[in-house]
Design an enzyme around this catalytic site. Structure first.
Site, PDB file in Angstrom:
ATOM      1  N   ASP A  47      66.743  75.953  17.159  1.00  0.00           N
ATOM      2  CA  ASP A  47      66.841  75.645  15.725  1.00  0.00           C
ATOM      3  C   ASP A  47      67.448  74.272  15.466  1.00  0.00           C
ATOM      4  O   ASP A  47      67.702  73.897  14.325  1.00  0.00           O
ATOM      5  CB  ASP A  47      67.666  76.719  15.006  1.00  0.00           C
ATOM      6  CG  ASP A  47      69.073  76.844  15.561  1.00  0.00           C
ATOM      7  OD1 ASP A  47      69.450  76.024  16.434  1.00  0.00           O
ATOM      8  OD2 ASP A  47      69.814  77.748  15.124  1.00  0.00           O
ATOM      9  N   HIS A 138      85.103  46.097  14.277  1.00  0.00           N
ATOM     10  CA  HIS A 138      84.801  45.054  13.294  1.00  0.00           C
ATOM     11  C   HIS A 138      85.869  45.038  12.203  1.00  0.00           C
ATOM     12  O   HIS A 138      85.719  45.658  11.146  1.00  0.00           O
ATOM     13  CB  HIS A 138      83.414  45.274  12.692  1.00  0.00           C
ATOM     14  CG  HIS A 138      82.995  44.138  11.816  1.00  0.00           C
ATOM     15  ND1 HIS A 138      82.524  42.948  12.320  1.00  0.00           N
ATOM     16  CD2 HIS A 138      83.039  43.978  10.481  1.00  0.00           C
ATOM     17  CE1 HIS A 138      82.273  42.121  11.331  1.00  0.00           C
ATOM     18  NE2 HIS A 138      82.574  42.727  10.197  1.00  0.00           N
ATOM     19  N   LYS A 202      77.173  31.557   6.958  1.00  0.00           N
ATOM     20  CA  LYS A 202      76.119  32.568   6.807  1.00  0.00           C
ATOM     21  C   LYS A 202      76.197  33.174   5.412  1.00  0.00           C
ATOM     22  O   LYS A 202      77.287  33.432   4.902  1.00  0.00           O
ATOM     23  CB  LYS A 202      76.302  33.674   7.848  1.00  0.00           C
ATOM     24  CG  LYS A 202      75.314  34.815   7.694  1.00  0.00           C
ATOM     25  CD  LYS A 202      75.369  35.787   8.856  1.00  0.00           C
ATOM     26  CE  LYS A 202      76.520  36.739   8.755  1.00  0.00           C
ATOM     27  NZ  LYS A 202      76.553  37.702   9.854  1.00  0.00           N
ATOM     28  N   ARG A 204      74.599  36.536   3.563  1.00  0.00           N
ATOM     29  CA  ARG A 204      73.792  37.740   3.804  1.00  0.00           C
ATOM     30  C   ARG A 204      73.128  38.160   2.499  1.00  0.00           C
ATOM     31  O   ARG A 204      73.782  38.321   1.479  1.00  0.00           O
ATOM     32  CB  ARG A 204      74.680  38.864   4.344  1.00  0.00           C
ATOM     33  CG  ARG A 204      73.887  40.117   4.698  1.00  0.00           C
ATOM     34  CD  ARG A 204      74.758  41.162   5.354  1.00  0.00           C
ATOM     35  NE  ARG A 204      75.043  40.876   6.759  1.00  0.00           N
ATOM     36  CZ  ARG A 204      74.206  41.100   7.761  1.00  0.00           C
ATOM     37  NH1 ARG A 204      72.998  41.602   7.520  1.00  0.00           N
ATOM     38  NH2 ARG A 204      74.549  40.830   9.010  1.00  0.00           N
TER      39      ARG A 204
HETATM   40  C1  R5P Z   1      79.451  39.904  10.817  1.00  0.00           C
HETATM   41  O1  R5P Z   1      79.675  40.649   9.924  1.00  0.00           O
HETATM   42  C2  R5P Z   1      79.410  40.323  12.230  1.00  0.00           C
HETATM   43  O2  R5P Z   1      80.371  39.595  12.940  1.00  0.00           O
HETATM   44  C3  R5P Z   1      78.044  40.110  12.833  1.00  0.00           C
HETATM   45  O3  R5P Z   1      77.713  38.747  12.739  1.00  0.00           O
HETATM   46  C4  R5P Z   1      77.032  40.911  12.109  1.00  0.00           C
HETATM   47  O4  R5P Z   1      77.462  42.219  11.977  1.00  0.00           O
HETATM   48  C5  R5P Z   1      75.719  40.867  12.833  1.00  0.00           C
HETATM   49  O5  R5P Z   1      74.796  41.636  12.143  1.00  0.00           O
HETATM   50  P1  R5P Z   1      73.252  41.442  12.344  1.00  0.00           P
HETATM   51  O6  R5P Z   1      72.981  41.431  13.809  1.00  0.00           O
HETATM   52  O7  R5P Z   1      72.653  42.632  11.658  1.00  0.00           O
HETATM   53  O8  R5P Z   1      72.857  40.156  11.691  1.00  0.00           O
END
Ligand code: R5P
Length: 338
Positions: A47, A138, A202, A204
């Site tokens: 199950d 992290h 960076k 996002r």
């Molecule tokens: C930043 O938040 C972390 O250090 C990494 O750069 C990030 O988690 C990498 O994520 P991805 O591989 O999805 O771009």
């Protein structure tokens, strides 16, 4: 006859017990400390429910369940069941050795209604284990694990090991972090090997969509760029950074990453842009070149042996920033606002 030393850190009283998929790491760890390596049987009932049976004697032992938490959702219940079983069967301590710790990135409610999973996950883990040992979780908006986890935690760092690998393998390196958050790793690596370092910018835009901008790196042209980061998840942060470097006249980068998650085909896409990709063995992956067993083994051996210590460290969660007071940030999970 010498009496048996019954402290949990001593070889006779410690059991290293791998969850499925963690056998190689656990064996290296057991070899490192001269500890007993245990075994368990797990399967799915028809199950879909999970069956767990510990095949080794755990009574009166410190039991270290070894389970990397990359892609955690499928095996998480199994881990909790194994911890409960070890305790039921008389283990003196039930510890979690998670070389990669998941659910650290959704640490705020970025959109109304979202679950702050870092907190929920920490609560579940803290209720089942006595101690947590992990590598480079992290930590960004949380400065440490203690605001989240209510048990003693050991946070280990892989930067010195990656640094030593780079020093041995790469000529004239320039250590590059793909975003501001990576400054903590790249500066530690660069300082250890006496190399220059730089950090990119960076932004996002979504789970898989990132934009990376390079500052002017021309003064280091001629050096071998080494991109260093904690996690390759979708891989796109490193892919975007690797794409940009040749535009400033650099050769293809080397990549050194702690946690090689590499979703989908990201490893192949990154490999096409790089000279070499290396990672630690916190997550089993073909790029693993740097072993963590010695780092983790030393930390286990030097952890306090007295159960009273564990009880003293158990405490209510620390005060967190109240999510409601912080309000809603408009950027998605994983990264800081630009
Ligand atoms: C930043 O938040 C972390 O250090 C990494 O750069 C990030 O988690 C990498 O994520 P991805 O591989 O999805 O771009």
């Amino acid at each position: 006859m010498t009496p048996v030393d019954k402290r949990p850190g001593t070889p006779a009283m410690r059991l290293i017990l791998p969850l499925p998929g963690n056998e190689i790491f656990a064996r290296r760890l057991a070899d490192e400390g001269g500890w007993e390596l245990g075994a368990m049987e797990t399967r799915r009932f028809p199950d879909g429910e999970t069956y767990v049976r510990i095949l080794s004697e755990v009574k009166d032992k410190a039991v270290d369940l070894v389970c990397t938490l990359a892609r955690p959702d499928d095996g998480f219940l199994r881990l909790i069941f194994a911890a409960d079983a070890a305790r039921d069967l008389g283990a003196r301590q039930v510890n979690l050795v998670a070389p990669y710790l998941s659910y650290m990135r959704q640490d705020r409610r970025f959109q109304p209604g979202e679950a702050v999973t870092s907190r929920s996950f920490a609560r579940l883990v803290s209720s089942s284990f006595d101690r947590l040992l992990t590598v480079d979780p992290h930590l960004h908006r949380y400065p440490a694990l203690s605001p989240l986890y209510t048990m003693p935690t050991d946070t280990l760092h892989a930067a010195p090991l990656l640094a030593d690998w780079i020093a041995a393998e790469v000529d004239k390196p320039l250590i590059i972090g793909p975003d501001e958050e990576s400054d903590q790793w790249v500066s530690a690596i660069a300082a250890r090997i006496g190399a220059p370092h730089a950090v990119l910018r960076k932004v996002r835009h979504g789970d898989r969509h990132v934009e990376v901008k390079l500052p002017d790196l021309s003064k280091w042209r001629g050096r071998q760029p080494v991109l260093a980061d904690d996690i390759a998840s979708s891989g796109n942060t490193l892919i975007e950074a690797a794409r940009q470097l040749p535009l400033q006249g650099f050769v293809r980068p080397v990549v050194a990453v702690v946690h090689a998650i590499f979703a989908d085909d990201s490893f192949q896409r990154l490999a096409a842009l790089c000279d070499r990709i290396v990672s630690t063995d916190s997550v089993p992956h073909e790029s693993n070149s740097v072993r963590l067993a010695s780092l983790v083994g030393n930390a286990i051996a030097s952890a306090p042996h007295d159960e009273g210590d564990l009880i003293r460290h158990r405490r209510p969660p620390e005060e967190l920033d109240e999510v409601k007071q912080v309000g809603f940030d408009s950027f998605p999970a994983s990264d800081p606002p630009s």
